[in-house]
Design an enzyme around this catalytic site. Structure first.
Site: not given
Ligand code: SF4
Ligand code: FE
Length: 495
Positions: A110, A114, A201, A267, A302, A306, A308, A456
Site C-alpha cells: 500500500c 489514495c 493509512t 496504519e 475509494h 482498490y 491498487c 485491508e
Molecule cells: Fe493503499 Fe490501495 Fe488504499 Fe491506495 S487504495 S491507500 S494503495 S490500500
Molecule cells: Fe485503505
C-alpha cells in the site's frame, strides 16, 4: 505569522522529487508511538521507513510517468501530482487507476496516498452542495486550501473511520462521546475537535489530514458532522503506529527474511485532543444531513481505488511463476492453469474498477465520480479474489515458504553450506534467488504486506457487507422482475 501560514511559507519551493519528499518529513514535532516508545524521527525508524519509501514512489512516478501521474488543475492552473487532483473527466479516473496499478506493481504494498486523493474529490463536491443549499462558504475555503496544497505538492491523508464503540448506538448516545470525532468548542477563530480515527493509512508520512464523518448522522449528532484539515503535527494529535506481522524482521539483520525490505504500508490510530482547526480549514460544521452523501461519495471513489491490489496481484503472480520455474515445474499443465486462474481473478478486479471509471459521471461541482454500482462490485471482488490468488501462490510456492531457515543460517559457516546443498532447485538457479522469491510470497500472503494485500482488501473502504448493502440499493430488482415477467408472458397484477 500563524502556525498555518508558517507551514505554507516553508513550502515556497514545492516538493518535486521523492528525495525532497523524504526530506520534508524530517524535524517535525509529531507525537508518534511505536512498540511502547515515542519515535523521535519516524523517517529514520527502520520499521517505519519502508512505508515512507512506498509513499515516496508517488512522487517518483510523477516524473517518470507524467502522462499517468500528473494532471492540469483548473484550481491552481498548474501541472500537479494526480494525488492532489479533483477528477474532471472519465479519462482522469482511468489514468488514476492505471497509476494505482503501476504503483502497486512497483512497491508490492500500500503506497498510502489514495485516501487523501479520494477525500479531495469528495470534499470538492460535498462542500459545493452544502453551500448551494445553505449559502455557506465551505467550497471557497476548500478550494483555497487545495490550491495551496497543489502548489506545495504536499501529501494529504484522509481520516474517516471512527472507533465507533457500541455499534448499536449513535455518536451522541455513546458512553464516551470521543468514540466519534466531534466538535468540543467553537470560538471566533475556529473550532476544537476531540476523538480518534482508526486504521489511518500513511498518516505519519503525510503533511495534512482531512478528517470526515464515518457514517450517516441525525440532527442529534450535529457536533459530530465535522470536516476539516489539520497539519499532521498540530498540537493535540497523537499517532500510535499499528503492529504488522513480521514487521521487525527488518531489524533482525540481513534483508532476505523481510521478503520486501524496501516497501511496506502503514496504519495508525490517531487521537485528537481538542485539536484547533481555524475557520479557513473547516469544510463542514453541523450539516449532519450531508454526512451520508459524503460517505457514499468517498466510498465510491475509494472502492475503485482498490485497483491498487491488481498491481500487487501482478507481483504475486510473477513470484508464483518464478517459484515454479525455480523448481523446474513451470511447464506442467496444472501449474500453467493455476497461473491462468490467478490472472483471471486479478483482471476481473481490474475490469470492474476500470469500468466504473469509464462510466463515471459529473456531480454538481463538476467533479467526476466512478459509477457507484460498479465501484461496489469492484471492491466486493477485492474482498475475495486476493485471498484465492494468495492461496494459489502458496500452492505453487510449496511448504518451504514457511519452513525455510533464516538468512542468518544461510550465512553461518557450519549450516550455510548444508542449506545451499539441500535447498537447491532447478540446475543453474541460485539457492538465494529461490529463497528470496519464497520470502516475497510469504511477505505478501502471511507477512508484513499481507496486511495490505489481504486484510485491508477485506475491510478497507468498508467491509464486504457495506458493499452488499450498496449493491442491494442499486440493483433495481423491481425493474428486473418486470422484464422477466414481460418476456415470460406474465400479466401485470391488477391493482
Ligand atoms: Fe493503499 Fe490501495 Fe488504499 Fe491506495 S487504495 S491507500 S494503495 S490500500
Ligand atoms: Fe485503505
Amino acid at each position: 505569522m500563524s502556525d498555518v501560514e508558517t507551514f505554507w511559507a516553508e513550502f515556497k519551493k514545492p516538493i518535486a522529487t521523492a528525495d525532497d519528499y523524504i526530506a520534508s518529513l524530517r524535524g517535525r514535532r509529531m507525537n508518534v508511538f511505536f512498540m511502547g516508545e515515542r519515535v523521535g524521527e519516524p523517517v529514520d525508524n527502520p520499521v517505519i521507513r519502508p512505508s515512507v519509501n512506498a509513499m515516496a514512489e508517488t512522487y517518483r512516478i510523477a516524473s517518470e510517468r507524467p502522462e499517468l501521474a500528473t494532471a492540469h488543475s483548473d484550481i491552481s492552473d498548474l501541472k500537479i501530482n494526480r494525488f492532489l487532483h479533483v477528477p474532471a473527466s472519465p479519462a482522469d479516473l482511468v489514468n488514476k487507476h492505471e497509476m494505482q496499478r503501476e504503483l502497486g506493481r512497483r512497491t508490492g504494498t500500500c503506497f498510502q496516498r489514495c485516501v487523501g486523493m479520494d477525500a479531495i474529490g469528495t470534499c470538492h463536491s460535498v462542500t459545493f452542495d452544502i453551500d448551494a443549499k445553505n449559502g455557506t462558504d465551505y467550497h471557497k475555503r476548500f478550494l483555497a486550501f487545495l490550491k495551496r496544497a497543489q502548489a506545495a505538492n504536499v501529501v494529504i491523508a484522509g481520516a474517516m473511520t471512527d472507533p465507533k464503540g457500541d455499534r448499536s448506538k449513535a455518536p451522541h448516545q455513546q458512553a464516551d462521546l470521543d468514540l466519534f470525532l466531534h466538535v468540543t468548542r467553537r470560538d471566533d477563530k475556529g473550532i476544537y475537535v476531540s476523538g480518534a480515527k482508526m486504521h489511518q493509512t500513511g498518516a505519519v508520512n503525510s503533511h495534512w489530514l482531512i478528517f470526515m464523518p464515518t457514517m450517516r448522522l441525525s440532527a442529534a449528532d450535529k457536533d459530530w458532522a465535522v470536516v476539516g484539515a489539520v497539519r499532521v503535527d498540530a498540537p493535540g494529535l497523537t499517532y500510535i503506529v499499528g503492529r504488522q506481522t513480521n514487521d521487525t524482521r527488518i531489524v533482525d539483520g540481513g534483508v532476505m527474511d523481510a521478503g520486501n525490505a524496501q516497501f511496506a504500508g502503514q496504519e495508525s490510530l490517531i487521537v485528537f485532543e481538542n485539536v484547533f482547526v481555524p475557520h479557513q480549514h473547516v469544510f463542514m460544521d453541523g450539516e449532519w444531513d450531508f454526512a451520508s452523501s459524503l460517505v457514499e461519495r468517498f466510498t465510491t471513489y475509494h472502492r475503485s481505488s482498490y485497483v491498487c491490489k491488481t498491481g500487487l496481484g501482478d507481483v504475486l503472480i510473477g513470484a508464483a511463476a518464478s517459484a515454479a520455474e525455480y523448481n523446474g515445474v513451470e511447464a506442467a499443465s496444472h501449474i500453467k492453469d493455476k497461473l491462468v486462474e490467478m490472472t483471471h481473478l486479478n483482471e476481473t478486479i481490474y475490469s470492474s474498477c476500470m469500468a466504473g471509471a469509464h462510466q463515471s459521471k459529473p456531480v454538481a461541482s463538476g467533479a467526476y465520480i466512478n459509477d457507484e454500482m460498479l465501484s461496489n462490485v469492484a471492491k466486493h471482488n477485492v474482498t475475495r479474489f486476493p485471498f484465492e490468488i494468495a492461496r494459489l501462490a502458496q500452492d505453487l510456492a510449496g511448504g518451504l515458504m514457511v519452513t525455510m531457515p533464516s538468512e542468518k543460517d544461510l550465512q553461518n559457516n557450519e549450516v550455510g553450506p548444508l542449506i545451499r546443498k539441500f535447498l537447491q532447485g532447478r540446475d543453474g538457479v541460485d539457492v538465494t534467488d529461490r529463497m528470496r522469491i519464497l520470502r516475497l510470497i510469504e511477505n505478501m500472503t502471511i507477512g508484513r504486506n499481507a496486511v495490505g494485500y489481504l486484510t485491508e482488501s477485506l475491510h478497507g473502504a468498508g467491509s464486504p457487507q457495506a458493499q452488499r448493502i450498496q449493491i442491494a440499493r442499486g440493483m433495481k430488482i423491481e425493474d428486473k422482475k418486470a422484464r422477466a415477467r414481460k418476456l415470460a408472458g406474465v400479466k401485470p397484477a391488477q391493482k
